[in-house]
Design an enzyme around this catalytic site. Structure first.
Site, PDB file in Angstrom:
ATOM      1  CB  SER A  77      -0.945  -0.039   1.204  1.00  0.00           C
ATOM      2  OG  SER A  77      -1.919   0.982   1.113  1.00  0.00           O
TER       3      SER A  77
ATOM      4  CG  ASP B  83      -5.764  -3.383  -3.723  1.00  0.00           C
ATOM      5  OD1 ASP B  83      -6.510  -2.485  -3.293  1.00  0.00           O
ATOM      6  OD2 ASP B  83      -4.564  -3.461  -3.413  1.00  0.00           O
TER       7      ASP B  83
ATOM      8  CG  HIS C 157      -5.258  -2.660   0.474  1.00  0.00           C
ATOM      9  ND1 HIS C 157      -4.561  -2.325  -0.662  1.00  0.00           N
ATOM     10  CD2 HIS C 157      -4.816  -1.814   1.444  1.00  0.00           C
ATOM     11  CE1 HIS C 157      -3.752  -1.327  -0.402  1.00  0.00           C
ATOM     12  NE2 HIS C 157      -3.869  -1.004   0.868  1.00  0.00           N
TER      13      HIS C 157
END
Length: 626
Positions: free
Chosen positions: A286, A520, A559
């Protein structure tokens, strides 16, 4: 048994692999446990050597660190497989190489293995120590070590020294005080390797520097004998409102805090062990993936291996614009209860499960196995209108408003002229998972939304990504013609999608892995694919680029981890093998907590996993990458 001179290059990962320039038939494999690349006790390592024919054993030569080594080879059941103990390893990095003949200039296989390096100082001696000015990035840098305390060994971590401190304090806007906080963990028995542990979100706190690995559940870098560093990104507080009003704090969060932390960490290693790291790595997901890419672009000399997972390469622009786009779409179709639309109910859990099953019905079998995962993600096409209700909304269909919102949402944001402002999104089974819901629409039972799009991305947008900041802005008021221009200044220093050449990083021999979940919900894997394709175009094509940069995509994963996915995989082992042994990963075997008993290969893009047509459908061995 005849004693033979041999040269071993130790391919330390679970399976030995020949150098790219050599035939894959010669192999060498470290048998050290639990981590093949690191011998934390002693000066010898057991290895397995595989040769193409038993007759070739007699002429083979092994060298340890460039010198012939005499080894007593022990045959195994197969005459082409032998084991031996390599002795006389030095502290730190060792190269064991196998040569087909003594006169050969190049090895046919090799491996790198390290032994433990002990500290030259006591942990407590680092408390308050002054780092020499010439070891820092700038003569004006101010570094204070606030504590240095031993960390006891546990079942999962070795004994180590925990060093905390801060750098370059400044009094910022609004009377606020800022500094770059950091933590460095230095193992009692060091492998000579260093890992920078990427952060995430808005950062704002110093995470425990244990060296978080990729996915879910793989051993951290500290367990491998790495020294590890982390930082708070230059501010305290987890929201952009805590720092976005200060320009230096923005710069620290964009790149400066990570630069300073790495330089400080390497200086501490030199003080503590008497030497700097032999190899340096960075792993992040991320925002941490963005940081990893930032290093490859702004500081290409810092790291030998970079692993960028779900990288937030357009977070200060396209990805946040997309969050606004979808938030407005889903709010517009949400049922009104009490004071306003309840965005979490734009789709019920049953609706999302219906969607997930329909996507699987359209695409699951394309990889040869109906197993609840879409491995042929490049060939998957799905039309949400196939779920359109013929009449009134029922549990077996979606309304026209829902179908239209999905088509527009997955199609990506655009301005009024039709210009795309971010990537599209792949259709994947993870849409039915909590990880997808929590980002896109949340679970709030009332009109006050709690999706991460609103709670996290709106905060970043109004307080950091807009220049100047606009603290009263609502993500639901985003103007797709005008507001992107307000993000350009921050995007220029923060985003990492523009440099699609990585010239300096490639030139110094760096290796890069992308890993991204296909479900995601915040950073589109199609954006990562687009970046990788541009990188390949600018570096001589796909084959040439795969010699130093590869990308892997995980079906079902949301994610960073989670979703109906095989989301446990060891990206750290893969990047070490590539950097230190030239073992380019063709496939990374993954398992998953949500899919017990299953293993799957993650395949280097553009190849994908395909069922061989026979064998255990739960086993990675029944799938090929093609």
């Amino acid at each position: 048994m005849t004693r033979l001179n041999r040269v071993l290059t130790v391919m330390f990962v679970l399976a030995g692999i020949a150098l790219a320039a050599a035939p894959a038939r010669y192999k060498i494999q470290s048998l050290s446990t639990p981590f093949p690349e690191f011998v934390d006790n002693g000066t010898s390592v057991n290895v397995r050597i595989t040769v193409p024919a038993a007759s070739l054993v007699r002429g083979m030569v092994l060298r340890l660190n460039g010198k012939d080594a005499e080894l007593a080879l022990k045959p195994e059941a197969a005459p082409t497989s032998l084991t031996a103990a390599v002795t006389g390893l030095k502290a730190g990095r060792n190269v064991v190489a196998v040569f087909a003949k003594k006169s050969d200039a190049k090895p046919v296989a090799q491996m790198t293995v390290s032994t433990a390096i002990s500290p030259k100082l006591q942990c407590a001696e680092l408390a308050g120590i002054t780092i020499p000015a010439n070891a820092l990035g700038s003569p004006t840098d101010k570094v204070v070590i606030t504590s240095a305390q031993p960390g006891a060994a546990t079942a999962s971590l070795p004994g180590h020294c925990i060093v905390r401190g801060n750098a370059n304090p400044h009094d910022g806007a609004n009377g606020s005080h800022f500094a770059i906080g950091f933590e460095v963990r230095l193992p009692d028995r060091w492998s000579g390797r260093f890992l920078f542990q990427g952060g995430g979100g808005n950062d704002g706190n110093v995470g425990q520097a244990t060296g978080a690995n990729t996915g879910s559940g793989s051993p951290p870098a500290l367990a491998h004998g790495f020294a590890v560093a982390s930082t708070d990104g230059g501010h305290n507080g987890r929201t952009a409102a805590d720092f976005g009003f200060d320009q230096q704090a923005r710069i620290d969060h964009a790149y400066n805090a990570y630069d300073k932390t790495v330089v400080i960490a390497k200086a501490l290693m030199k003080l503590y062990y008497g030497q700097g790291p032999d190899r340096s790595y960075v792993i992040g997901c991320s925002g941490g993936g963005r940081q990893a890419m930032m290093f490859s672009q702004r500081f290409p000399e810092y790291f030998d291996g970079v692993v960028a997972c779900a990288p937030a390469m357009r977070v200060a622009s396209g990805a946040t614009i997309s969050a606004a786009w979808e938030s407005k779409l889903y709010q517009a179709i949400a049922p009104v209860v009490g004071g306003g639309p309840v965005i979490s109910q734009a789709f019920t859990n049953d609706d999302l499960q219906l969607l997930s099953k329909a996507i699987l019905s359209a695409c699951d079998a394309r990889d040869g196995a109906v197993d609840g995962a879409i491995d042929d993600y490049q060939g998957c096409t799905f039309e949400p209108k196939t779920l359109l209700c013929a009449g009134a909304k029922t549990a077996a269909c979606l309304s026209a408003a829902q179908v239209n919102a999905l088509a527009q949402g997955f199609g990506g944001p655009h301005d009024s002229a039709g210009k795309a402002l971010y990537a599209k999104w792949p259709w994947d089974a993870g849409v039915g998972s909590q990880g997808w819901r929590s980002w896109k629409i949340g679970s709030s039972p009332n009109e006050k939304p709690n999706s991460a799009f609103v709670s996290l991305m709106q905060d970043a947008l109004e307080n950091e990504f807009f220049t100047p900041a606009d603290p009263k802005f609502s993500i639901f008021d985003f103007n797709f013609d005008k507001d992107p221009a307000r993000m350009e200044a921050e995007s220029a220093i923060y985003d990492t999608y523009r440099d699609d050449r990585l010239t300096a990083f490639h030139a110094r021999g760096g290796k890069l892995l992308f890993i991204h979940g296909l479900s995601d919900p915040i950073f589109s894997p199609l954006d990562t694919i687009d970046y990788y394709n541009r990188l390949a175009k600018n570096n001589g094509g796909m084959a040439a680029t795969q010699t130093w940069a590869r990308a892997f995509f995980v079906p079902g994963m949301t994610h960073c981890s989670g979703g109906p996915a095989t989301d446990t995989f060891d990206g750290l082992a893969a990047i070490i093998a590539w950097v230190e042994n030239n073992q380019a990963p063709e496939r990374i075997v993954a398992t998953g907590r949500s899919l017990p008993g299953r293993s799957r290969p993650l395949c280097a893009y553009p190849s994908q996993a395909h069922y061989l047509g026979s064998g255990n459908i739960q086993s990675a061995e029944s799938f090929a990458c093609r």
